[in-house]
Scaffold this motif. Sequence first.
Motif, PDB file in Angstrom:
ATOM      1  N   SER A  50       0.845  -1.190   0.000  1.00 35.19           N
ATOM      2  CA  SER A  50       0.000   0.000   0.000  1.00 35.19           C
ATOM      3  C   SER A  50       0.878   1.237   0.000  1.00 35.19           C
ATOM      4  CB  SER A  50      -0.895   0.015   1.248  1.00 35.19           C
ATOM      5  OG  SER A  50      -1.671   1.197   1.293  1.00 35.19           O
ATOM      6  N   ALA A  51       0.362   2.301  -0.598  1.00 34.88           N
ATOM      7  CA  ALA A  51       1.048   3.589  -0.553  1.00 34.88           C
ATOM      8  C   ALA A  51       0.777   4.297   0.767  1.00 34.88           C
ATOM      9  CB  ALA A  51       0.608   4.465  -1.723  1.00 34.88           C
ATOM     10  N   ALA A  52      -0.239   3.837   1.490  1.00 36.67           N
ATOM     11  CA  ALA A  52      -0.581   4.440   2.785  1.00 36.67           C
ATOM     12  C   ALA A  52       0.527   4.163   3.797  1.00 36.67           C
ATOM     13  CB  ALA A  52      -1.909   3.891   3.291  1.00 36.67           C
ATOM     14  N   THR A  53       0.667   5.059   4.766  1.00 42.09           N
ATOM     15  CA  THR A  53       1.726   4.904   5.763  1.00 42.09           C
ATOM     16  C   THR A  53       1.219   4.802   7.199  1.00 42.09           C
ATOM     17  OG1 THR A  53       1.987   7.304   5.903  1.00 42.09           O
ATOM     18  CG2 THR A  53       3.412   6.133   4.333  1.00 42.09           C
ATOM     19  N   ASP A  54      -0.071   4.947   7.410  1.00 41.27           N
ATOM     20  CA  ASP A  54      -0.651   4.916   8.755  1.00 41.27           C
ATOM     21  C   ASP A  54      -1.194   3.512   9.039  1.00 41.27           C
ATOM     22  OD1 ASP A  54      -2.325   5.078  11.025  1.00 41.27           O
ATOM     23  OD2 ASP A  54      -2.881   7.149  10.573  1.00 41.27           O
ATOM     24  N   GLU A  55      -0.454   2.736   9.837  1.00 41.12           N
ATOM     25  CA  GLU A  55      -0.864   1.363  10.132  1.00 41.12           C
ATOM     26  C   GLU A  55      -2.223   1.292  10.815  1.00 41.12           C
ATOM     27  OE1 GLU A  55       3.495  -0.777  10.671  1.00 41.12           O
ATOM     28  OE2 GLU A  55       2.484   0.018  12.444  1.00 41.12           O
ATOM     29  N   ASP A  56      -2.492   2.214  11.733  1.00 33.85           N
ATOM     30  CA  ASP A  56      -3.779   2.194  12.431  1.00 33.85           C
ATOM     31  C   ASP A  56      -4.931   2.467  11.472  1.00 33.85           C
ATOM     32  OD1 ASP A  56      -2.550   1.588  14.852  1.00 33.85           O
ATOM     33  OD2 ASP A  56      -2.434   3.687  15.484  1.00 33.85           O
ATOM     34  N   ALA A  57      -4.747   3.402  10.545  1.00 37.77           N
ATOM     35  CA  ALA A  57      -5.787   3.703   9.560  1.00 37.77           C
ATOM     36  C   ALA A  57      -5.998   2.521   8.624  1.00 37.77           C
ATOM     37  CB  ALA A  57      -5.434   4.966   8.775  1.00 37.77           C
ATOM     38  N   LEU A  58      -4.909   1.867   8.223  1.00 38.92           N
ATOM     39  CA  LEU A  58      -5.033   0.671   7.394  1.00 38.92           C
ATOM     40  C   LEU A  58      -5.813  -0.420   8.128  1.00 38.92           C
ATOM     41  CD1 LEU A  58      -1.435   0.540   5.890  1.00 38.92           C
ATOM     42  CD2 LEU A  58      -3.556   0.755   4.572  1.00 38.92           C
ATOM     43  N   GLY A  71     -20.264  -9.183   8.046  1.00 40.13           N
ATOM     44  CA  GLY A  71     -21.305  -8.994   9.050  1.00 40.13           C
ATOM     45  C   GLY A  71     -20.879  -9.178  10.494  1.00 40.13           C
ATOM     46  N   PHE A  72     -19.602  -9.170  10.770  1.00 38.61           N
ATOM     47  CA  PHE A  72     -19.133  -9.257  12.154  1.00 38.61           C
ATOM     48  C   PHE A  72     -17.854  -8.442  12.299  1.00 38.61           C
ATOM     49  CE2 PHE A  72     -17.966 -13.202   9.917  1.00 38.61           C
ATOM     50  CZ  PHE A  72     -16.584 -13.102   9.926  1.00 38.61           C
ATOM     51  N   THR A  73     -17.531  -8.123  13.547  1.00 40.55           N
ATOM     52  CA  THR A  73     -16.360  -7.316  13.841  1.00 40.55           C
ATOM     53  C   THR A  73     -15.172  -8.218  14.166  1.00 40.55           C
ATOM     54  OG1 THR A  73     -17.759  -5.577  14.737  1.00 40.55           O
ATOM     55  CG2 THR A  73     -15.453  -5.502  15.354  1.00 40.55           C
ATOM     56  N   VAL A  74     -14.029  -7.829  13.630  1.00 36.17           N
ATOM     57  CA  VAL A  74     -12.783  -8.550  13.881  1.00 36.17           C
ATOM     58  C   VAL A  74     -11.719  -7.517  14.220  1.00 36.17           C
ATOM     59  CG1 VAL A  74     -10.959  -9.924  12.802  1.00 36.17           C
ATOM     60  CG2 VAL A  74     -13.337 -10.443  12.309  1.00 36.17           C
ATOM     61  N   ASP A  75     -10.975  -7.764  15.277  1.00 36.70           N
ATOM     62  CA  ASP A  75      -9.836  -6.897  15.574  1.00 36.70           C
ATOM     63  C   ASP A  75      -8.747  -7.162  14.541  1.00 36.70           C
ATOM     64  OD1 ASP A  75     -10.905  -5.652  17.852  1.00 36.70           O
ATOM     65  OD2 ASP A  75     -10.259  -7.300  19.144  1.00 36.70           O
ATOM     66  N   VAL A  76      -8.114  -6.078  14.080  1.00 34.62           N
ATOM     67  CA  VAL A  76      -7.087  -6.171  13.048  1.00 34.62           C
ATOM     68  C   VAL A  76      -5.888  -5.324  13.471  1.00 34.62           C
ATOM     69  CG1 VAL A  76      -6.503  -5.718  10.625  1.00 34.62           C
ATOM     70  CG2 VAL A  76      -8.838  -6.426  11.242  1.00 34.62           C
ATOM     71  N   LEU A  77      -4.704  -5.883  13.336  1.00 36.96           N
ATOM     72  CA  LEU A  77      -3.468  -5.124  13.487  1.00 36.96           C
ATOM     73  C   LEU A  77      -2.759  -5.144  12.139  1.00 36.96           C
ATOM     74  CD1 LEU A  77      -2.028  -6.502  16.854  1.00 36.96           C
ATOM     75  CD2 LEU A  77      -3.287  -4.393  16.471  1.00 36.96           C
ATOM     76  N   VAL A  78      -2.157  -4.031  11.763  1.00 38.98           N
ATOM     77  CA  VAL A  78      -1.361  -3.967  10.545  1.00 38.98           C
ATOM     78  C   VAL A  78       0.038  -3.537  10.953  1.00 38.98           C
ATOM     79  CG1 VAL A  78      -1.023  -2.764   8.347  1.00 38.98           C
ATOM     80  CG2 VAL A  78      -3.321  -3.507   9.024  1.00 38.98           C
ATOM     81  N   ARG A  79       1.032  -4.293  10.484  1.00 40.47           N
ATOM     82  CA  ARG A  79       2.435  -3.997  10.794  1.00 40.47           C
ATOM     83  C   ARG A  79       3.261  -4.083   9.523  1.00 40.47           C
ATOM     84  NH1 ARG A  79       0.383  -1.985  14.417  1.00 40.47           N
ATOM     85  NH2 ARG A  79       0.483  -2.550  16.623  1.00 40.47           N
ATOM     86  N   ASP A  80       4.237  -3.182   9.398  1.00 43.17           N
ATOM     87  CA  ASP A  80       5.061  -3.188   8.190  1.00 43.17           C
ATOM     88  C   ASP A  80       6.187  -4.217   8.293  1.00 43.17           C
ATOM     89  OD1 ASP A  80       7.297  -2.043   9.529  1.00 43.17           O
ATOM     90  OD2 ASP A  80       6.829  -0.034   8.832  1.00 43.17           O
ATOM     91  N   ALA A  81       6.827  -4.457   7.143  1.00 41.74           N
ATOM     92  CA  ALA A  81       7.868  -5.482   7.047  1.00 41.74           C
ATOM     93  C   ALA A  81       9.021  -5.224   8.004  1.00 41.74           C
ATOM     94  CB  ALA A  81       8.378  -5.558   5.604  1.00 41.74           C
TER      95      ALA A  81
END
Length: 182
Positions: A50-58, A71-81
């Motif tokens: 992604s060109a985006a840089t904000d992990e929390d926003a991603l 139809g359901f909520t899932v917690d998601v974490l995004v971390r870069d390489a």
Amino acid sequence: MTTTYAALLRGINVSGHKRIPMAGLRELLSGLGHGDVVTYLQSGNAVFTSAATDEDALAEGVRHAIEERFGFTVDVLVRDAAYLRAIADDCPFPAAALEAKQLHVTYFSRPVGPERLAALDPAAYLPEEFRLGDRALYLYAPHGLGRSKLAEALARPALFRGTVATSRNWNTVVKLVELTGG
């Protein structure tokens, strides 16, 4: 310029609950405009660029899209390489000498200070051990996670209230580093 990320989804495809087919997850991530989408295992690991840089926003974008589509909520974490590589490199345990089932990393949405774990008596759980890292906790469970009393104590909701946490075994930690090119 793009960055390679891993999305870590918490608690999907466990005992038939919160089912997300990996093909559906790949479509969802591609539909959000992310490139080079790959999934690993059925337990909620996806790699994308992604060109985006904000992990929390991603992470929030992925979480919202999952809720709309499935139809359901899932917690998601995004971390870069780079972060994933640093977590693997900074492991305080001799990872190369251990079986993957003996070593786990719990990734957190924010830093977790030692004060949250002050009530745990590490000596009471030996030979099991844990160490805090950068928004992560390393857990050494020599008899596996399923038999770990320390893992059970660390899973108490009050310990990490207000923090998203999701765990991966060492094989997955290493594979995510490989897939992200970390």
